[in-house]
Design a protein around this motif. Sequence first.
Motif, PDB file in Angstrom:
ATOM      1  N   THR A 110       0.780  -1.272  -0.048  1.00 51.21           N
ATOM      2  CA  THR A 110       0.083  -0.168  -0.113  1.00 51.21           C
ATOM      3  C   THR A 110       0.660   1.321   0.060  1.00 51.21           C
ATOM      4  OG1 THR A 110      -0.180   0.007   2.471  1.00 51.21           O
ATOM      5  CG2 THR A 110      -2.080  -1.006   1.150  1.00 51.21           C
ATOM      6  N   LEU A 111       2.092   1.119  -0.210  1.00 50.18           N
ATOM      7  CA  LEU A 111       3.149   2.356  -0.098  1.00 50.18           C
ATOM      8  C   LEU A 111       3.971   2.001  -1.410  1.00 50.18           C
ATOM      9  CD1 LEU A 111       4.106   2.692   3.611  1.00 50.18           C
ATOM     10  CD2 LEU A 111       2.549   4.285   2.244  1.00 50.18           C
ATOM     11  N   ASN A 179      15.845   3.432  -6.986  1.00 54.62           N
ATOM     12  CA  ASN A 179      15.491   3.397  -5.593  1.00 54.62           C
ATOM     13  C   ASN A 179      13.975   3.038  -5.346  1.00 54.62           C
ATOM     14  OD1 ASN A 179      16.054   3.604  -2.945  1.00 54.62           O
ATOM     15  ND2 ASN A 179      16.028   5.804  -2.880  1.00 54.62           N
ATOM     16  N   VAL A 180      13.466   1.889  -5.843  1.00 53.49           N
ATOM     17  CA  VAL A 180      12.078   1.752  -5.931  1.00 53.49           C
ATOM     18  C   VAL A 180      11.673   1.131  -4.597  1.00 53.49           C
ATOM     19  CG1 VAL A 180      10.340   0.302  -6.970  1.00 53.49           C
ATOM     20  CG2 VAL A 180      12.145   1.117  -8.437  1.00 53.49           C
ATOM     21  N   THR A 181      10.559   1.573  -3.915  1.00 49.99           N
ATOM     22  CA  THR A 181      10.307   1.449  -2.516  1.00 49.99           C
ATOM     23  C   THR A 181       9.199   0.481  -2.581  1.00 49.99           C
ATOM     24  OG1 THR A 181      11.857   2.986  -1.875  1.00 49.99           O
ATOM     25  CG2 THR A 181      10.244   2.354  -0.199  1.00 49.99           C
ATOM     26  N   LEU A 182       8.834  -0.219  -1.731  1.00 48.77           N
ATOM     27  CA  LEU A 182       7.469  -0.944  -1.460  1.00 48.77           C
ATOM     28  C   LEU A 182       7.168  -1.044  -0.227  1.00 48.77           C
ATOM     29  CD1 LEU A 182       7.497  -3.803  -4.185  1.00 48.77           C
ATOM     30  CD2 LEU A 182       6.434  -1.485  -4.246  1.00 48.77           C
ATOM     31  N   GLY A 183       6.039  -0.727   0.550  1.00 45.39           N
ATOM     32  CA  GLY A 183       5.705  -0.887   1.761  1.00 45.39           C
ATOM     33  C   GLY A 183       4.239  -1.259   2.206  1.00 45.39           C
ATOM     34  N   ALA A 184       4.063  -1.457   3.476  1.00 44.71           N
ATOM     35  CA  ALA A 184       2.600  -1.448   4.047  1.00 44.71           C
ATOM     36  C   ALA A 184       2.252  -0.220   5.095  1.00 44.71           C
ATOM     37  CB  ALA A 184       2.401  -2.725   4.774  1.00 44.71           C
ATOM     38  N   ALA A 185       1.390   0.390   4.668  1.00 52.00           N
ATOM     39  CA  ALA A 185       1.004   1.692   5.280  1.00 52.00           C
ATOM     40  C   ALA A 185       0.097   1.281   6.776  1.00 52.00           C
ATOM     41  CB  ALA A 185      -0.001   2.297   4.689  1.00 52.00           C
ATOM     42  N   ARG A 186       0.626   1.765   7.703  1.00 54.88           N
ATOM     43  CA  ARG A 186      -0.307   1.571   9.056  1.00 54.88           C
ATOM     44  C   ARG A 186      -1.699   1.698   8.937  1.00 54.88           C
ATOM     45  NH1 ARG A 186       4.352   4.628  10.733  1.00 54.88           N
ATOM     46  NH2 ARG A 186       2.937   6.414  10.542  1.00 54.88           N
ATOM     47  N   THR A 187      -2.388   0.684   9.497  1.00 52.20           N
ATOM     48  CA  THR A 187      -4.058   0.749   9.441  1.00 52.20           C
ATOM     49  C   THR A 187      -4.279   1.772  10.172  1.00 52.20           C
ATOM     50  OG1 THR A 187      -3.804  -1.568   9.144  1.00 52.20           O
ATOM     51  CG2 THR A 187      -5.932  -0.518   9.786  1.00 52.20           C
TER      52      THR A 187
END
Length: 221
Positions: A110-111, A179-187
């Motif tokens: 989601t990021l 510098n490709v970035t993937l992550g998970a947003a806080r709920t």
Amino acid sequence: MFKHIKQFTIGITLLALWTAGASAGVLRVGQRSGLEQAGQILQRSDFDDFGAGFHFPGSAFARGDVLYTSAENLVVGGGSGLSIGQLRPVMSNEYWSPISASIAGDIPYTLFGFDAAVTQGTVDLTVETNLGSYRFDGIALHDGARSLDFLGFQATGGEYFTGFALRSMGEGYLAGITNVTLGAARTAVAEPGGVALLLAGLGVLTVSRRGRGSANRRRAG
């Protein structure tokens, strides 16, 4: 009667406001620090290992959970004569445009963000999610000779990223990313006051319906 109508309207309004706050969409994040603060960064990838010059890693080249599917993937490094690769190697497209990729993994990301440059002109970016696509047109970027620009996004309301396409103005306008970035947003956790308002609104609806039912039964009797 009018009192019940007013209470019913208040309850519906509270419920509508709560629902709107959970609506789906993609938000632009202006700074890399903002993206990192929005949740947990789970994956970073770049192309520094390719070094100087031109490199062709293949038509379907994966780096982490990003699969690059451009017409012909091209990594541009320093010494190539192109501004976009002077600071560090970047992923581009031998056929100029677009740079396209899919995003997949065990975790719904989601990021999403990356650093980008274009030799000249502007770029258009299409971000794909599980529920739709979002276009960001006419983005101005540096040419990469002295700096790159960050483009970041956060998916909300149950959406997650599945791909993207970065388009330059066509032949003669070459874009590159790294510098490709993937992550998970806080709920998001609702504030106690917000929960109380929602429950109050639902309670009003219940009371109104019960009151109306009792009145109907008295008339029927």
